[in-house]
Design a protein around this motif. Structure first.
Motif, PDB file in Angstrom:
ATOM      1  N   GLU A   1      10.463  10.739   5.463  1.00 16.57           N
ATOM      2  CA  GLU A   1       9.303  11.333   4.787  1.00 16.57           C
ATOM      3  C   GLU A   1       8.297  11.868   5.800  1.00 16.57           C
ATOM      4  O   GLU A   1       7.722  12.953   5.621  1.00 16.57           O
TER       5      GLU A   1
ATOM      6  N   TYR B   1      -2.766  11.179  14.024  1.00 19.69           N
ATOM      7  CA  TYR B   1      -2.877  10.143  13.002  1.00 19.69           C
ATOM      8  C   TYR B   1      -2.111   8.901  13.456  1.00 19.69           C
ATOM      9  O   TYR B   1      -1.133   8.995  14.199  1.00 19.69           O
TER      10      TYR B   1
ATOM     11  N   VAL C   1      -1.773   5.666   6.669  1.00 17.48           N
ATOM     12  CA  VAL C   1      -1.970   6.675   7.712  1.00 17.48           C
ATOM     13  C   VAL C   1      -3.464   6.841   7.965  1.00 17.48           C
ATOM     14  O   VAL C   1      -4.222   7.186   7.057  1.00 17.48           O
ATOM     15  N   HIS C   2      -3.884   6.614   9.202  1.00 22.14           N
ATOM     16  CA  HIS C   2      -5.295   6.665   9.552  1.00 22.14           C
ATOM     17  C   HIS C   2      -5.574   7.847  10.479  1.00 22.14           C
ATOM     18  O   HIS C   2      -4.913   8.001  11.509  1.00 22.14           O
TER      19      HIS C   2
ATOM     20  N   CYS D   1       0.855  -1.183   0.000  1.00 19.95           N
ATOM     21  CA  CYS D   1       0.000   0.000   0.000  1.00 19.95           C
ATOM     22  C   CYS D   1       0.891   1.232   0.000  1.00 19.95           C
ATOM     23  O   CYS D   1       2.114   1.129   0.213  1.00 19.95           O
ATOM     24  N   ASP D   2       0.295   2.383  -0.248  1.00 18.19           N
ATOM     25  CA  ASP D   2       1.087   3.617  -0.187  1.00 18.19           C
ATOM     26  C   ASP D   2       0.839   4.318   1.138  1.00 18.19           C
ATOM     27  O   ASP D   2       0.020   3.888   1.957  1.00 18.19           O
ATOM     28  N   LEU D   3       1.543   5.431   1.351  1.00 19.41           N
ATOM     29  CA  LEU D   3       1.503   6.098   2.645  1.00 19.41           C
ATOM     30  C   LEU D   3       0.105   6.590   2.994  1.00 19.41           C
ATOM     31  O   LEU D   3      -0.337   6.475   4.145  1.00 19.41           O
ATOM     32  N   ASP D   4      -0.603   7.124   2.008  1.00 21.43           N
ATOM     33  CA  ASP D   4      -1.947   7.637   2.285  1.00 21.43           C
ATOM     34  C   ASP D   4      -2.890   6.553   2.774  1.00 21.43           C
ATOM     35  O   ASP D   4      -3.791   6.816   3.577  1.00 21.43           O
ATOM     36  N   GLU D   5      -2.692   5.329   2.315  1.00 25.01           N
ATOM     37  CA  GLU D   5      -3.535   4.218   2.751  1.00 25.01           C
ATOM     38  C   GLU D   5      -3.154   3.711   4.137  1.00 25.01           C
ATOM     39  O   GLU D   5      -3.986   3.139   4.855  1.00 25.01           O
TER      40      GLU D   5
ATOM     41  N   LYS E   1       6.123  15.722   6.890  1.00 25.35           N
ATOM     42  CA  LYS E   1       4.667  15.819   6.864  1.00 25.35           C
ATOM     43  C   LYS E   1       4.054  16.054   8.242  1.00 25.35           C
ATOM     44  O   LYS E   1       2.895  16.486   8.339  1.00 25.35           O
TER      45      LYS E   1
END
Length: 230
Positions: A145, A119, A110-111, A104-108, A149
């Motif tokens: 990374e 988060y 991070v919740h 998966c990528d980072l956006d997926e 952010k």
């Protein structure tokens, strides 16, 4: 949005005016002022042995940082016995293991939580090789990374004496908090855990001494002290 899970972990959210919540805010302040020259942004929490409250401590620390209007991400790197997805009531389908294995990528991974500014990257599915994953260059790149952010990156790791993960991750962090439960862990175990961390040149910011009973009180408190106070 998620629904918070086990409320006993998050006294800083449910009882923000309690003495324990105030102690967590003091811990946050001590971390922020623990270095004049270096910016402390990535902090790892660990313990010598299982069951000492390291996950409770790092979760509540994440909450008080978020309450201070810091954008915070909390990583559950305890891929053998993860807890953060339960604590914050989020899915563990995509998390650190799936991110590091490129599933998966980072956006997926991070919740968001119900707590503003906070988060979570849960552990993800249990992998066959957690130590190799956290030691990887991809883990180092992920932390770098996340520095760009988020204001604060907090990492929950397995106990130091159980596996090598904590030592490996500590080399990628700005500092380490060592959580000790009063009356439970033996002195020799604490000394050994500290030696293992210092062996890899980890920077121990301080010790969180948990569950010291206060005189004339039914409660317990958390006490933080820096290396300069030892």
């Amino acid at each position: 949005m998620s629904k918070l899970g086990n409320s006993r972990y998050l006294i800083t959210y449910y009882e923000p005016k309690s003495p324990i919540s105030e102690a967590y805010r003091a811990m946050r302040t001590n971390i922020d002022f623990s270095s004049v020259d270096d910016h402390i942004q990535v902090v790892m929490g660990t313990s010598a042995s299982p069951g000492e409250g390291k996950s409770t401590t790092i979760a509540n620390l994440a909450v008080v940082y978020a309450q201070a209007n810091k954008k915070v991400v909390l990583i559950d790197s305890d891929m053998r016995k993860p807890t953060m997805h339960h604590t914050f009531g989020i899915s563990n389908r995509n998390g650190l293991s799936s991110l590091l294995s490129r599933q998966c990528d980072l956006d997926e991974a991070v919740h968001p939580t119900d707590i503003p500014n906070l988060y979570i990257i849960p552990s993800g599915p249990v992998p066959p090789n957690p130590s190799e994953m956290v030691a990887s260059q991809r883990m180092s790149a992920l932390i770098e990374e996340l520095r760009t952010k988020f204001d604060i990156v907090l990492i929950d790791t397995p106990p130091t004496l159980a596996v090598t993960d904590a030592q490996l991750i500590s080399t990628k962090c700005d500092g380490v908090l060592l959580v000790i439960e009063s009356g439970k862990v033996k002195r020799d175990a604490v000394i050994k855990a500290k030696q293992q961390l210092t062996h890899v040149k980890a920077r121990i910011l301080g010790v969180v001494l948990k569950n010291i009973e206060q005189k004339n009180s039914d409660g317990y408190y958390y006490y933080y002290y820096s290396e300069t106070e030892k």
